[in-house]
Motif scaffolding. Structure first.
Motif, short mmCIF file in Angstrom:
data_model
loop_
_atom_site.label_atom_id
_atom_site.label_comp_id
_atom_site.label_asym_id
_atom_site.label_seq_id
_atom_site.Cartn_x
_atom_site.Cartn_y
_atom_site.Cartn_z
N LEU A 168 0.83 -1.20 0.00
CA LEU A 168 0.00 0.00 0.00
C LEU A 168 0.87 1.26 0.00
CD1 LEU A 168 -2.64 1.59 0.25
CD2 LEU A 168 -2.59 1.12 2.72
N LEU A 169 1.90 1.26 0.83
CA LEU A 169 2.80 2.41 0.89
C LEU A 169 3.48 2.63 -0.46
CD1 LEU A 169 4.16 4.61 2.61
CD2 LEU A 169 5.91 2.92 3.22
N SER A 170 3.88 1.54 -1.11
CA SER A 170 4.54 1.64 -2.42
C SER A 170 3.59 2.21 -3.47
CB SER A 170 5.04 0.26 -2.86
OG SER A 170 5.60 0.32 -4.15
N ILE A 171 2.35 1.76 -3.46
CA ILE A 171 1.36 2.27 -4.42
C ILE A 171 1.17 3.77 -4.25
CG2 ILE A 171 -1.11 2.24 -5.01
CD1 ILE A 171 -1.07 -0.78 -4.37
N LEU A 172 0.99 4.21 -3.02
CA LEU A 172 0.78 5.63 -2.76
C LEU A 172 2.00 6.46 -3.14
CD1 LEU A 172 -1.02 5.23 0.66
CD2 LEU A 172 -2.04 6.26 -1.38
N ARG A 173 3.19 5.98 -2.80
CA ARG A 173 4.40 6.73 -3.12
C ARG A 173 4.60 6.85 -4.63
NH1 ARG A 173 8.62 4.50 1.55
NH2 ARG A 173 8.25 6.21 3.02
N GLN A 174 4.31 5.78 -5.35
CA GLN A 174 4.44 5.84 -6.81
C GLN A 174 3.44 6.82 -7.40
OE1 GLN A 174 6.69 4.69 -8.65
NE2 GLN A 174 7.55 2.80 -7.82
N MET A 175 2.20 6.78 -6.94
CA MET A 175 1.19 7.69 -7.47
C MET A 175 1.52 9.14 -7.15
SD MET A 175 -2.50 5.75 -7.22
CE MET A 175 -2.64 5.79 -5.44
N ARG A 225 -2.22 14.77 -3.01
CA ARG A 225 -3.43 13.99 -2.74
C ARG A 225 -3.07 12.57 -2.31
NH1 ARG A 225 -8.61 14.16 -4.64
NH2 ARG A 225 -9.67 12.20 -5.09
N TYR A 226 -1.96 12.06 -2.84
CA TYR A 226 -1.58 10.67 -2.60
C TYR A 226 -0.51 10.51 -1.52
CZ TYR A 226 -4.09 10.38 -6.98
OH TYR A 226 -5.06 10.50 -7.94
N ARG A 227 -0.26 11.57 -0.77
CA ARG A 227 0.78 11.46 0.26
C ARG A 227 0.37 10.43 1.31
NH1 ARG A 227 -2.32 15.75 1.79
NH2 ARG A 227 -2.68 16.06 4.03
N PRO A 228 1.27 9.51 1.64
CA PRO A 228 0.91 8.46 2.62
C PRO A 228 0.75 9.03 4.02
CG PRO A 228 2.80 7.82 1.27
CD PRO A 228 2.59 9.29 1.05
N SER A 229 -0.19 8.48 4.75
CA SER A 229 -0.36 8.86 6.14
C SER A 229 0.85 8.42 6.95
CB SER A 229 -1.62 8.21 6.72
OG SER A 229 -1.66 8.33 8.12
N PRO A 230 1.34 9.24 7.88
CA PRO A 230 2.44 8.80 8.75
C PRO A 230 2.10 7.53 9.51
CG PRO A 230 2.04 11.16 9.00
CD PRO A 230 0.91 10.62 8.17
N TRP A 231 0.83 7.34 9.83
CA TRP A 231 0.38 6.14 10.55
C TRP A 231 0.69 4.89 9.73
CZ3 TRP A 231 -3.05 2.02 11.02
CH2 TRP A 231 -3.43 1.66 12.32
N LEU A 232 0.44 4.99 8.43
CA LEU A 232 0.75 3.87 7.53
C LEU A 232 2.25 3.71 7.35
CD1 LEU A 232 0.17 1.77 5.28
CD2 LEU A 232 -0.01 3.70 3.69
N GLU A 285 7.13 0.52 7.54
CA GLU A 285 8.58 0.49 7.67
C GLU A 285 9.02 -0.37 8.85
OE1 GLU A 285 9.66 4.60 7.78
OE2 GLU A 285 9.51 4.84 5.60
N LEU A 286 8.16 -0.52 9.83
CA LEU A 286 8.47 -1.38 10.99
C LEU A 286 8.11 -2.84 10.73
CD1 LEU A 286 7.28 0.95 13.89
CD2 LEU A 286 9.65 0.27 13.39
N GLY A 287 7.44 -3.10 9.62
CA GLY A 287 7.05 -4.48 9.29
C GLY A 287 6.01 -5.04 10.21
N LEU A 288 5.15 -4.17 10.75
CA LEU A 288 4.12 -4.65 11.67
C LEU A 288 3.03 -5.38 10.90
CD1 LEU A 288 3.76 -1.53 14.01
CD2 LEU A 288 5.14 -3.59 14.35
#
Length: 497
Positions: free
Chosen positions: A462-469, A477-484, A489-492
């Motif tokens: 999901l993070l990769s999709i948003l960053r690419q867009m 509009r597509y900036r990822p939420s810090p929560w995500l 990045e922590l692999g949770l």
């Protein structure tokens, strides 16, 4: 009103919402006094409630005892003073701040000191509605959803001075009448109206970019993502006078956050009276005999028998195997190249991998492809190669939707925006993460809540999709939420708990 029910409930406003609240409470045996400023409106609403109940009784869907309990619990009021004995009064009048404030100012002097007051507003801040009350500790939001008898969700929203005991009692009341309460922070749009923006506005953005038609977008979201209705079907159902107005209000209330931005076409639909079903025309025509537009690709091309894979991905290999085609061990320079970009368009994906964009046929494998497959090609893509892949998919018993080049296809970008907005609501602390999912499923009939979608996709994907867009469009509009971002990045894994 303690947890020993029944209590006496007052409802002000006998429209669809007020009558619905009165009906569900009365059905549970709570005495309800219904008041409306319009002459005879409360009596008419009660008659309508009992009329529907009598039909259910005649059809064997309601027992006589239940009908009797409902009838004995409902009574109309002629004046606000008739609500003096109520333990809880719920306001469900017009969405006008001054009207609501004036009503509560009067009610505060009429009901008992320990009686609760609640507003069913869907948009006005609870703290603002109750700002002038002398006892704001007993005031909160109790936001039901239409139609109240069928919708299980209730958003319980405290104001800045609402007492914990008030929240406990409203929670208990909601449970007693068969609803599922979710405690939500007081913010514009609360939870469901805010969270629901992404589904429609990203579909509108996709349409504005001429990526796909409303029928194509709706079909993809139904067949590949299991939404009961596509975004344009849903907008036509609610009406542009409702959904554009709410979208504009929330965009302005959140200081023009681009994640909540709608499109000029949305406003144009409102201004030209293309409101949806209620007007006979919206994104679709509802005129008698109007043909439903097709979302399915049609082709006379021969099915592809050989394909190359743009990358060595198990999803691509499995998809090709399902088509029964030969996967070339080495590129022959002629066969279509199947690709599975995440967040990228075909143009960027092909150039990054050093492939010929004319031969790349992208397939969205992020979601269900058992009923429908989305194909995407670059602006200079070979239509014959695309059609040969489409023919192979159709021969396998599935529908095909062919779209123009787009970052994130259709489903990826819409689901990613739904999930990202859910992550941002969790970051803001609007509700507990699992309550965000529950509210969105119950309030909007989503197949999964936004954080459940994030888990289904995988946080890193999901993070990769948003960053690419975001990178390819240049749109925050597509900036990822810090929560995500932090959780990815922590692999949770169980990060929505």
């Amino acid at each position: 009103m303690e947890q020993n029910f029944p209590a006496r409930l007052g409802v002000v406003g006998a429209g669809a919402m007020g009558a619905g609240i009165a009906e569900v409470a009365a059905a549970c045996g709570i005495p309800v006094t219904l008041l409306d400023a319009r002459q005879n409106a409360a009596t008419a609403a009660i008659d309508a409630i009992l009329g529907r109940a009598c039909k259910r009784h005649a059809a064997g869907k309601l027992e006589q005892a239940q009908l009797d309990r409902l009838a004995s619990a409902l009574s109309p009021a002629e004046d606000l003073s008739d609500l003096a004995a109520c333990d809880l009064v719920i306001e469900a009048i017009v969405e006008d701040l001054d009207a609501k404030r004036g009503l509560f100012a009067q009610l505060e002097d009429i009901v008992a000191p320990d009686a609760l007051l609640a507003t069913n507003t869907s948009s006005l801040p609870i703290g603002v509605v109750g700002a002038a009350l002398h006892h704001p500790e007993r005031f909160a939001g109790l936001h039901f959803f239409n139609p109240v008898p069928l919708m299980k969700l209730v958003e319980v929203i405290p104001g800045p001075a609402t007492a914990a005991a008030t929240m406990d009692r409203l929670n208990a009341f909601s449970l007693y009448i068969g609803k599922e309460p979710v405690i939500v922070r007081d913010t514009p749009g609360f939870l469901v109206n805010l969270g629901g923006r992404a589904f429609a506005t990203e579909a509108l953005a996709t349409l504005q970019e001429n990526v796909a038609t409303p029928a194509q977008i709706d079909a993809i979201m139904r067949d590949c993502c299991s939404f009961r209705m596509g975004p344009f079907e849903l907008m036509d159902l609610t009406g542009m006078d409702v959904n554009f107005t709410v979208s504009q209000f929330l965009h302005q209330s959140h200081f023009a956050d681009p994640r909540l931005r709608s499109t000029p076409l949305h406003r144009y639909m409102l201004e030209t009276g293309q409101l949806g079903r209620k007007a006979g025309r919206g994104f679709y025509s509802y005129a008698e005999g109007a043909a439903a537009p097709s979302a399915d690709a049609r082709t006379d091309a021969a099915p592809a028998t050989q394909v190359g894979l743009a990358e060595n991905l198990p999803e691509l290999a499995e998809f090709a195997a399902g088509l029964g085609v030969e996967v070339l061990a080495q590129d022959d320079g002629r066969a279509p190249l199947l690709a599975f970009p995440l967040g990228e368009d075909v143009t960027a994906h092909a150039l990054r991998l050093g492939l010929d964009p004319r031969r790349v046929v992208a397939v969205d494998l992020a979601f269900d492809t058992t009923r429908r497959v989305t194909l995407m090609t670059a602006p200079n893509g070979d239509a014959g190669l695309r059609d040969s892949v489409a023919a192979a998919v159709i021969a396998s018993g599935r529908a095909v939707t062919a779209i123009a080049d787009s970052t994130g296809f259709v489903a990826q970008r819409i689901v990613a925006m739904v999930a990202n907005l859910g992550c941002e609501m969790a970051q803001m602390g609007l509700a507990a993460p699992r309550d965000i999912d529950k509210a969105m499923r119950l309030g909007l009939n989503y197949p999964l809540g936004p954080l459940e979608w994030a888990e289904r996709l995988g946080a890193s994907r999901l993070l990769s999709i948003l960053r690419q867009m975001q990178a390819l469009s240049g749109d925050d509009r597509y900036r990822p939420s810090p929560w995500l971002r932090r959780r990815a990045e922590l692999g949770l894994d169980s990060w929505a708990a």
